[in-house]
Write a protein that holds these residues in place. Structure first.
Motif, PDB file in Angstrom:
ATOM      1  N   ILE A   1       0.833  -1.197   0.000  1.00  0.00           N
ATOM      2  CA  ILE A   1       0.000   0.000   0.000  1.00  0.00           C
ATOM      3  C   ILE A   1       0.876   1.259   0.000  1.00  0.00           C
ATOM      4  N   THR A   2       1.820   1.336   0.948  1.00  0.00           N
ATOM      5  CA  THR A   2       2.690   2.503   1.031  1.00  0.00           C
ATOM      6  C   THR A   2       3.553   2.631  -0.215  1.00  0.00           C
ATOM      7  N   ASP A   3       4.089   1.516  -0.694  1.00  0.00           N
ATOM      8  CA  ASP A   3       4.848   1.467  -1.944  1.00  0.00           C
ATOM      9  C   ASP A   3       3.978   0.670  -2.916  1.00  0.00           C
ATOM     10  N   PRO A   4       3.069   1.327  -3.630  1.00  0.00           N
ATOM     11  CA  PRO A   4       2.011   0.614  -4.366  1.00  0.00           C
ATOM     12  C   PRO A   4       2.527  -0.434  -5.352  1.00  0.00           C
ATOM     13  N   LEU A   5       1.976  -1.614  -5.233  1.00  0.00           N
ATOM     14  CA  LEU A   5       2.263  -2.688  -6.171  1.00  0.00           C
ATOM     15  C   LEU A   5       1.546  -2.422  -7.489  1.00  0.00           C
ATOM     16  N   PHE A   6       0.321  -1.936  -7.378  1.00  0.00           N
ATOM     17  CA  PHE A   6      -0.477  -1.659  -8.573  1.00  0.00           C
ATOM     18  C   PHE A   6      -0.672  -0.160  -8.714  1.00  0.00           C
ATOM     19  N   THR A   7      -0.390   0.340  -9.887  1.00  0.00           N
ATOM     20  CA  THR A   7      -0.547   1.758 -10.180  1.00  0.00           C
ATOM     21  C   THR A   7      -1.455   1.910 -11.390  1.00  0.00           C
ATOM     22  N   GLN A   8      -1.802   3.133 -11.718  1.00  0.00           N
ATOM     23  CA  GLN A   8      -2.621   3.367 -12.909  1.00  0.00           C
ATOM     24  C   GLN A   8      -1.910   2.860 -14.158  1.00  0.00           C
ATOM     25  N   VAL A   9      -0.588   2.934 -14.164  1.00  0.00           N
ATOM     26  CA  VAL A   9       0.179   2.498 -15.330  1.00  0.00           C
ATOM     27  C   VAL A   9       0.101   0.982 -15.505  1.00  0.00           C
TER      28      VAL A   9
END
Length: 145
Positions: free
Chosen positions: A106-114
């Motif tokens: 969550i803090t270092d997102p695994l999933f992003t908009q990209v």
């Protein structure tokens, strides 16, 4: 060998398929004798509207039960793949209190908009495209422990 012991709709607190994560530990761990167990935060608990402190408390009890049932297993905990920050913080604090490695997606997102443009995650659950991606990223995070 990798065994996925998840049950659709199940969480730390939200029952499905005959129980919760605690029930998976009680029924399955003693017969499997795993070397490594990876708990992943459940989007099902988020959808169940359970408060963060209640999820974290149940998670802590599950970790203690896991240690009792399989004392030689390496335990690793991951946050849910997306979701409320308060749940992530509460679970992370409980993992720290129990001395269990915690991988924070969550803090270092695994999933992003990209990368989620490939639909690797849908409603908090990995898709066919997401499973291999998560496995690769999880192995990197475990190696860093």
């Amino acid at each position: 060998n990798v065994i996925s012991d998840g049950v659709r709709g199940q969480g730390y607190l939200r029952p499905s398929g005959g129980g919760t994560y605690k029930d998976r530990i009680t029924k399955d761990i003693s017969t499997l004798s795993p070397d490594v167990v990876i708990f992943t935060g459940s989007p099902n608990d988020v959808g169940g509207n359970f408060p963060a402190d209640q999820i974290a408390a149940e998670f802590g009890r599950d970790i203690l039960l896991m240690r009792e049932k399989s004392p030689n297993s390496l335990l690793i905990v991951c946050s849910q793949f997306e979701g409320p920050v308060d749940i992530n913080q509460a679970m992370k604090a409980e993992a720290l209190r129990l001395g269990v490695p915690y991988i924070d997606f969550i803090t270092d997102p695994l999933f992003t908009q990209v990368n989620n443009g490939a639909r690797q995650l849908s409603n908090g659950h990995p898709t066919r495209a997401g499973g291999p991606f998560i496995a690769q990223e999880l192995l990197k995070k475990i190696a860093a422990l």
